[in-house]
Design a protein around this motif. Structure first.
Motif, PDB file in Angstrom:
ATOM      1  N   ALA A  62      26.536  40.373 -15.751  1.00 31.09           N
ATOM      2  CA  ALA A  62      25.695  41.261 -16.543  1.00 31.09           C
ATOM      3  C   ALA A  62      26.291  42.659 -16.582  1.00 31.09           C
ATOM      4  O   ALA A  62      26.820  43.153 -15.584  1.00 31.09           O
ATOM      5  CB  ALA A  62      24.284  41.313 -15.963  1.00 31.09           C
ATOM      6  N   ASP A  64      25.363  46.644 -17.874  1.00 30.67           N
ATOM      7  CA  ASP A  64      24.436  47.616 -18.441  1.00 30.67           C
ATOM      8  C   ASP A  64      25.266  48.739 -19.040  1.00 30.67           C
ATOM      9  O   ASP A  64      25.941  49.463 -18.302  1.00 30.67           O
ATOM     10  CB  ASP A  64      23.493  48.179 -17.365  1.00 30.67           C
ATOM     11  N   VAL A  73      23.374  46.592 -29.998  1.00 28.96           N
ATOM     12  CA  VAL A  73      23.473  45.169 -29.725  1.00 28.96           C
ATOM     13  C   VAL A  73      24.604  44.529 -30.529  1.00 28.96           C
ATOM     14  O   VAL A  73      25.412  43.749 -30.010  1.00 28.96           O
ATOM     15  CB  VAL A  73      22.121  44.498 -30.051  1.00 28.96           C
ATOM     16  N   ILE A  92      21.985  39.409 -25.311  1.00 32.01           N
ATOM     17  CA  ILE A  92      22.263  40.832 -25.491  1.00 32.01           C
ATOM     18  C   ILE A  92      20.962  41.503 -25.891  1.00 32.01           C
ATOM     19  O   ILE A  92      20.352  41.139 -26.886  1.00 32.01           O
ATOM     20  CB  ILE A  92      23.332  41.049 -26.586  1.00 32.01           C
ATOM     21  N   GLN A  93      20.544  42.455 -25.077  1.00 29.19           N
ATOM     22  CA  GLN A  93      19.257  43.096 -25.337  1.00 29.19           C
ATOM     23  C   GLN A  93      19.396  44.595 -25.232  1.00 29.19           C
ATOM     24  O   GLN A  93      20.212  45.112 -24.462  1.00 29.19           O
ATOM     25  CB  GLN A  93      18.218  42.633 -24.314  1.00 29.19           C
ATOM     26  N   LEU A  94      18.554  45.270 -25.971  1.00 32.89           N
ATOM     27  CA  LEU A  94      18.469  46.719 -25.846  1.00 32.89           C
ATOM     28  C   LEU A  94      17.264  47.025 -24.972  1.00 32.89           C
ATOM     29  O   LEU A  94      16.150  46.597 -25.263  1.00 32.89           O
ATOM     30  CB  LEU A  94      18.297  47.342 -27.231  1.00 32.89           C
ATOM     31  N   ARG A  95      17.508  47.750 -23.884  1.00 31.30           N
ATOM     32  CA  ARG A  95      16.406  48.127 -23.009  1.00 31.30           C
ATOM     33  C   ARG A  95      16.232  49.630 -23.095  1.00 31.30           C
ATOM     34  O   ARG A  95      17.157  50.374 -22.801  1.00 31.30           O
ATOM     35  CB  ARG A  95      16.713  47.749 -21.553  1.00 31.30           C
ATOM     36  N   SER A  96      15.054  50.053 -23.496  1.00 28.49           N
ATOM     37  CA  SER A  96      14.889  51.489 -23.665  1.00 28.49           C
ATOM     38  C   SER A  96      13.740  52.014 -22.825  1.00 28.49           C
ATOM     39  O   SER A  96      12.686  51.382 -22.719  1.00 28.49           O
ATOM     40  CB  SER A  96      14.658  51.809 -25.137  1.00 28.49           C
ATOM     41  N   SER A  97      13.973  53.136 -22.202  1.00 25.66           N
ATOM     42  CA  SER A  97      12.918  53.847 -21.482  1.00 25.66           C
ATOM     43  C   SER A  97      12.996  55.299 -21.921  1.00 25.66           C
ATOM     44  O   SER A  97      13.813  55.666 -22.753  1.00 25.66           O
ATOM     45  CB  SER A  97      13.116  53.718 -19.981  1.00 25.66           C
ATOM     46  N   ALA A 100      16.703  56.744 -20.700  1.00 26.00           N
ATOM     47  CA  ALA A 100      17.949  56.328 -21.318  1.00 26.00           C
ATOM     48  C   ALA A 100      17.794  54.951 -21.934  1.00 26.00           C
ATOM     49  O   ALA A 100      16.940  54.173 -21.525  1.00 26.00           O
ATOM     50  CB  ALA A 100      19.060  56.286 -20.267  1.00 26.00           C
ATOM     51  N   VAL A 102      19.781  51.421 -22.613  1.00 28.08           N
ATOM     52  CA  VAL A 102      20.977  50.684 -22.250  1.00 28.08           C
ATOM     53  C   VAL A 102      21.008  49.368 -23.000  1.00 28.08           C
ATOM     54  O   VAL A 102      19.970  48.807 -23.354  1.00 28.08           O
ATOM     55  CB  VAL A 102      21.056  50.378 -20.736  1.00 28.08           C
ATOM     56  N   THR A 104      21.929  45.675 -22.402  1.00 36.20           N
ATOM     57  CA  THR A 104      22.206  44.731 -21.327  1.00 36.20           C
ATOM     58  C   THR A 104      22.856  43.498 -21.925  1.00 36.20           C
ATOM     59  O   THR A 104      22.307  42.895 -22.847  1.00 36.20           O
ATOM     60  CB  THR A 104      20.922  44.321 -20.598  1.00 36.20           C
ATOM     61  N   GLN A 106      24.366  39.812 -20.979  1.00 38.07           N
ATOM     62  CA  GLN A 106      24.487  38.784 -19.955  1.00 38.07           C
ATOM     63  C   GLN A 106      25.255  37.606 -20.539  1.00 38.07           C
ATOM     64  O   GLN A 106      24.916  37.110 -21.606  1.00 38.07           O
ATOM     65  CB  GLN A 106      23.115  38.300 -19.500  1.00 38.07           C
ATOM     66  N   SER A 136      27.255  43.641 -12.802  1.00 35.46           N
ATOM     67  CA  SER A 136      26.709  42.956 -11.634  1.00 35.46           C
ATOM     68  C   SER A 136      26.540  41.479 -11.943  1.00 35.46           C
ATOM     69  O   SER A 136      26.661  41.032 -13.091  1.00 35.46           O
ATOM     70  CB  SER A 136      25.357  43.560 -11.243  1.00 35.46           C
TER      71      SER A 136
ATOM     72  N   GLN B  79      19.335  40.646 -10.481  1.00 39.60           N
ATOM     73  CA  GLN B  79      20.525  41.240 -11.084  1.00 39.60           C
ATOM     74  C   GLN B  79      21.061  42.291 -10.130  1.00 39.60           C
ATOM     75  O   GLN B  79      20.383  43.275  -9.844  1.00 39.60           O
ATOM     76  CB  GLN B  79      20.196  41.839 -12.440  1.00 39.60           C
ATOM     77  N   GLY B  80      22.268  42.048  -9.645  1.00 38.69           N
ATOM     78  CA  GLY B  80      22.795  42.929  -8.617  1.00 38.69           C
ATOM     79  C   GLY B  80      21.910  42.825  -7.391  1.00 38.69           C
ATOM     80  O   GLY B  80      21.613  41.733  -6.933  1.00 38.69           O
ATOM     81  N   GLN B  93       4.278  50.121 -21.251  1.00 41.36           N
ATOM     82  CA  GLN B  93       5.095  50.120 -20.041  1.00 41.36           C
ATOM     83  C   GLN B  93       4.230  50.287 -18.788  1.00 41.36           C
ATOM     84  O   GLN B  93       4.537  49.731 -17.739  1.00 41.36           O
ATOM     85  CB  GLN B  93       6.134  51.236 -20.116  1.00 41.36           C
ATOM     86  N   ALA B 325      10.177  50.940 -15.847  1.00 36.66           N
ATOM     87  CA  ALA B 325       9.869  49.974 -16.894  1.00 36.66           C
ATOM     88  C   ALA B 325      10.614  50.374 -18.156  1.00 36.66           C
ATOM     89  O   ALA B 325      10.739  51.547 -18.479  1.00 36.66           O
ATOM     90  CB  ALA B 325       8.372  49.937 -17.162  1.00 36.66           C
ATOM     91  N   ARG B 326      11.124  49.353 -18.831  1.00 37.54           N
ATOM     92  CA  ARG B 326      11.826  49.625 -20.083  1.00 37.54           C
ATOM     93  C   ARG B 326      11.354  48.616 -21.112  1.00 37.54           C
ATOM     94  O   ARG B 326      11.067  47.474 -20.770  1.00 37.54           O
ATOM     95  CB  ARG B 326      13.337  49.427 -19.891  1.00 37.54           C
ATOM     96  N   THR B 327      11.289  49.044 -22.340  1.00 38.45           N
ATOM     97  CA  THR B 327      11.035  48.048 -23.377  1.00 38.45           C
ATOM     98  C   THR B 327      12.342  47.315 -23.625  1.00 38.45           C
ATOM     99  O   THR B 327      13.422  47.891 -23.521  1.00 38.45           O
ATOM    100  CB  THR B 327      10.574  48.695 -24.693  1.00 38.45           C
ATOM    101  N   VAL B 328      12.216  46.061 -23.940  1.00 43.93           N
ATOM    102  CA  VAL B 328      13.413  45.258 -24.098  1.00 43.93           C
ATOM    103  C   VAL B 328      13.355  44.561 -25.457  1.00 43.93           C
ATOM    104  O   VAL B 328      12.300  44.132 -25.907  1.00 43.93           O
ATOM    105  CB  VAL B 328      13.562  44.264 -22.928  1.00 43.93           C
ATOM    106  N   SER B 329      14.512  44.529 -26.103  1.00 41.69           N
ATOM    107  CA  SER B 329      14.533  43.958 -27.448  1.00 41.69           C
ATOM    108  C   SER B 329      14.619  42.442 -27.378  1.00 41.69           C
ATOM    109  O   SER B 329      14.883  41.863 -26.342  1.00 41.69           O
ATOM    110  CB  SER B 329      15.726  44.516 -28.219  1.00 41.69           C
ATOM    111  N   ALA B 330      14.387  41.830 -28.531  1.00 38.41           N
ATOM    112  CA  ALA B 330      14.424  40.369 -28.593  1.00 38.41           C
ATOM    113  C   ALA B 330      15.801  39.867 -28.198  1.00 38.41           C
ATOM    114  O   ALA B 330      16.806  40.410 -28.615  1.00 38.41           O
ATOM    115  CB  ALA B 330      14.084  39.907 -30.005  1.00 38.41           C
ATOM    116  N   SER B 331      15.825  38.822 -27.378  1.00 34.13           N
ATOM    117  CA  SER B 331      17.118  38.365 -26.873  1.00 34.13           C
ATOM    118  C   SER B 331      17.792  37.397 -27.821  1.00 34.13           C
ATOM    119  O   SER B 331      18.993  37.223 -27.777  1.00 34.13           O
ATOM    120  CB  SER B 331      16.947  37.718 -25.503  1.00 34.13           C
TER     121      SER B 331
END
Lengths: 388, 514
Positions: A62, A64, A73, A92-97, A100, A102, A104, A106, A136, B79-80, B93, B325-331
């Motif tokens: 994975a 980030d 993506v 492949i995902q977009l993680r937003s807070s 920042a 990122v 991700t 995998q 990681s 993860q890690g 969130q 917490a983070r929002t995550v997009s569709a995989s």
């Protein structure tokens, strides 16, 4: 009202009119051999190369990567493709807070050098240094526990279904139906193993769908067998004949149903994953397609011959050969009606040359017994006296 | 008869339209899965260094806990050296953070006298420590019947082991005990000896000594609610946890100063504490335990189950805390759902065209039936996913597409049967009801098998298999409903019309009529 008992000369014509007389039982070895071939190939393949388990089962690598306007993506997917890593199995995902965003990424476990190279490429594409990218190992999400619970549930389900089919029909049908289902699931698993398609949780769901579909299809066929069994109860009709008659009667239904079940799946495969490019759908749809084709095949060529084989010594001893050709056809056509069977298995038939209704139909019909006479082989029951 | 058929036909169509309209109006749609819509991702980090095996254990326990709380199909992975929890169907969130708050380790703490606890601070009214609660709490939390009951061996207690502890905790609290808001952080005064006032689940307060053991003394996942002259909980002891547990049990049984008798005539109590809330404080009725412990008392079923869940979950090897917490997009890529829906609709259209070509006018029934079916599935999926939090994943969508085939099959079986009957000289008016009778038997048998599968898989499995079972069950139920309440009246009514007398047009078959 008269009846068109003309037998179509073309196979398709007969099919559409429910006039087929295919000796399914006589071809039982075909089903047996294909089932054995499928089983052997699958087992060999499973032992030789196993299944290509995906990210969710085996974990993987994975990354980030900090996301930016120029790196998202799609760009991450391009980097993977450029490095020869399939994006079909990647996540492949977009993680937003608030802090920042990122991306991700995998993928399945890669060789160390390749992973390092990809890290460098990601850094380059995202315009950051490699230190900003966290790399990681990611574990599976599908723990052993999920598999264990699913398998336990499945075993209990099959046990209950065996009991249900045994009560509703009979135990031989239960065994035959389960055997056909096993064949279908083995076929689908075999394709995944032979071609090393990646197994994802969605694939497991597809296998379960196949399992349910196969049982459903077999039970529809067996219901007709059971019905005909009752219809011929007094006639010492050999079981092979009953099976053949039933199969010919439900064949059109099986074909139409399979066709209408398979169209949407093919549409998923060609339109969804091919033209519209949703790769996630591809292997899933493929598993379903294989399973459905196999499901229809197995309910005709595995479940029913096996049933006839299991039933061959159950008191329906007969000293004649099973019905073939026109005799079988006569039963197939006559027994479709609710209430009673045709009985003697003989039907005077004439073949019309072009499969169409002819001008000389009157002639044809005159040589055929009237339907009412044909069906009512016993004198009509006296009318009940009305109660005063 | 005709009237009944009309009622059924119009009724089912109206109900489907009404519920569909309600859904559209309230914007009630099925929750979509992580692969289709994304969700919220929470990162859990262990508070102290943990081994890889510990993390895997935490992963499994977290997922169990989330599913137990009704959060369906969470995607939990290591993860890690952190644990990443992805939740479908959660948009906020903050919600996600509180949902994933499964941190905490179960502690075993002896109950001590209130005099050993520091006086509650004046600003802690929420604790329920009025001037009278000092002696009220133990009096109400110990249920006499729990104490005086004959010993009831639980299922998992092997051989001659005697039931061991009673749970005075699982009882209705006395009226005079003010409720305690347990999920608010309560200022807990701690003395130098580690004694602490902690609230119990039913709202009273007990003074407990320092923790002498954790939930790790119990075998992982072995706790279960048992029913034997009342609900109880049985849990197995781990080989290496037995000594710790027996050490504690010994103290309480012998009412040593570390675990004194807080009420005359009673043995010492051992409190099971999770997140500073006393889950249960059973009295210890024997000094030594082998292999397993049974906690009995006047529990209700749900209390017993929740205690069992706490004991199972207490086997967290290391406490974790949610970091971010983070929002995550569709995989699966944003286009997957669209592609699946478009492909599904095109497939459905092709099926309808094919069936119209084959069945001619009668196929209109199929068209109508499929629309009613689709509306029904959508409505039910919306309601069910709202209630149960089961998200519709890509696998679910394709499963529904496959279900189109099974649904069409009910029509095909029906119509083929009608054709058979017509070929044998019946009129369609006569053939339709007879055919339906036989068809219904077939459809019913085949669908019951699917339903059995759906129920068992839903009941016994977890994760996405469970989601699959849910949607399998839904589509099958809809199939049965539509078949009986729509197809049957539609075809039977059609069969009485003049149109149907012209069978070559209606069924597309070559049956000569006079």
């Amino acid at each position: 009202m008269t009846l068109d008992t003309t037998i179509s000369s073309s196979g398709i014509g007969r099919l559409f009119r429910g006039q087929t007389a295919i000796d399914f039982y006589g071809k039982r070895r075909v089903g047996l051999y294909t089932a054995i071939v499928v089983l052997v190939v699958t087992i060999i393949s499973l032992f030789a190369q196993g299944l290509n388990l995906g990210l969710d089962f085996e974990g993987g690598d994975a990354w980030d990567i900090p996301a930016s306007e120029t790196f998202g993506v799609d760009e991450a997917a391009e980097v993977l493709s450029a490095n020869g890593v399939s994006t079909a199995g990647a996540r492949i995902q977009l993680r937003s807070s608030e802090n920042a965003d990122v991306v991700t990424v995998q993928v399945e476990v890669l060789p160390r050098e390749q992973a390092a190279q990809i890290t460098v490429d990601f850094a380059e594409a995202a315009g950051v240094s490699t230190e900003d990218i966290s790399f990681s190992f990611t574990s599976s999400t599908w723990g052993r526990e999920i598999t264990e619970k699913a398998v336990r549930a499945l075993v209990i389900f099959l046990a209950i279904v065996m009991v249900f089919i045994s009560l509703r029909f009979e135990w031989r049908m239960a065994i035959s139906a389960i055997a056909a289902m096993v064949n279908d699931v083995v076929a689908a698993v075999g394709v995944y193993s032979v071609f090393q398609f990646e197994v994802t949780p969605a694939t497991v769901i597809a296998f379960l769908t196949i399992l349910g579909y196969s049982l459903y299809d077999t039970i529809v066929v067996f219901d007709r067998v059971k019905e005909n069994e009752g219809k011929y109860a007094g006639k010492r009709m050999p079981y092979e004949d009953i099976v053949n008659i039933s199969m010919n009667q439900v064949m059109m239904r099986s074909l139409i149903t399979s066709f209408s079940s398979i169209i949407p799946v093919v549409s998923l495969l060609i339109l969804g994953s091919g033209i519209m490019g949703a790769v996630a759908l591809r292997e899933f749809a493929l598993a379903l397609l294989i399973g459905m084709i196999s499901g229809v095949y197995s309910s005709i060529f595995i479940a029913t011959p096996l049933l006839a084989f299991l039933k061959r010594d159950t008191g329906r001893k007969t000293y004649r050969e099973r019905l073939l050709g026109d005799e079988l056809r006569g039963e197939v056509m006559g027994a479709g009606v609710t209430g009673r069977g045709l009985g003697d298995g003989k039907l005077v038939t004439t073949v019309d040359p072009d499969g169409e209704r002819d001008e000389d139909r009157e002639l044809v019909e005159s040589s055929v017994a009237q339907p009412a006479d044909r069906l009512l082989t016993h004198p009509p029951r006296p009318r009940k006296k009305k109660r005063r | 008869m005709r009237r009944r058929l009309w009622t059924s036909l119009i009724g089912v169509v109206l109900i489907v339209i009404a519920t569909l309209a309600y859904n559209v109006a309230t914007d009630n749609t099925p929750i979509l899965g992580l692969d289709l819509q994304g969700g919220v991702s929470v990162i859990l980090a262990p508070v102290e260094p943990a081994t890889a095996e510990d993390l895997v254990v935490i992963r499994d326990l977290s997922r169990d806990e989330l599913e137990r709380r009704g959060i369906a199909e969470p995607d939990v992975r290591v993860q890690g050296d952190t644990i990443v929890v992805d939740l479908p169907g959660v948009r906020d969130q903050e919600d996600a953070l509180s949902a994933v708050d499964v941190s905490g380790v179960v502690e075993l703490r002896p109950v001590v006298n209130f005099s050993d606890c520091p006086a509650p601070e004046a600003n802690a009214p929420g604790l329920g420590l009025g001037d009278d609660s000092g002696d009220l709490a133990p009096a109400t939390s110990v249920e006499p019947q729990g104490f005086g009951r004959p010993a009831t061996p639980a299922d998992t207690v092997p051989g001659d082991a005697v039931p061991d502890a009673t749970a005075p905790d699982g009882t209705v609290p006395g009226d005079s005990v003010p409720p305690v808001v347990v999920d608010e952080p309560v200022p807990t005064p701690i003395t130098a000896t580690g004694n602490e006032l902690l609230p119990t689940r039913d709202g009273s307060v007990l003074c407990v000594g320092p923790a002498q053991g954790t939930g790790e003394v119990f075998e992982r996942g072995s706790a279960q609610a048992t029913l034997d002259q009342g609900w109880g909980v049985a849990v197995d002891l781990r080989g290496d946890g037995q000594a710790t547990w027996n050490n504690l049990a010994n103290q309480c049984y012998n009412t040593t100063p570390t675990c004194p008798s807080t009420q005359p005539g009673l043995r010492g109590q051992l409190a099971i504490v999770l997140d500073d809330v006393i889950q249960s404080a059973p009295q210890v009725n024997q000094p030594n335990f082998t292999d397993s412990v049974a906690i009995t008392g006047s529990f209700t079923e749900s209390e017993a189950r929740s205690l069992a869940a706490v004991l199972n979950r207490g086997a967290f090897p290391v406490a974790v805390e949610a970091q971010e917490a983070r929002t995550v997009s569709a995989s699966a890529g944003s286009d997957s759902l669209q592609a699946a829906i478009v492909a599904g609709l095109v497939g459905m259209a092709l099926v309808v065209v094919f069936l119209i070509a084959y069945y001619r006018w009668l196929a209109l029934v199929i068209l109508g039936g499929l629309m009613v079916w689709a509306g029904m599935v959508f409505t039910m999926a919306s309601f069910v996913s709202g209630w149960t939090n089961y998200a519709l994943s890509l696998a679910g969508v394709t499963g529904i597409i496959v279900a189109i085939g099974v649904t069409v099959d009910s029509y095909v079986v029906f119509f083929e049967r009608i054709k058979d009957e017509l070929r044998n000289g019946r009129t369609i008016k006569n053939a339709a009801p007879r055919s339906f009778k036989m068809t219904w038997r077939t459809i019913w048998s085949a669908d019951v098998v699917s339903l059995i599968g759906a129920f068992i898989l839903f009941w016994l499995s977890v994760g996405s298999v469970r989601g699959f079972a849910l949607y399998l069950g839904l589509t099958t139920i809809c199939d049965l409903l539509v078949c009986y309440f729509f197809t049957r009246p539609a075809v039977l009514l059609l069969a009485q019309t003049k149109l149907m007398a012209r069978q070559d047009k209606v069924l597309g078959m070559n049956v000569a009529t006079t």
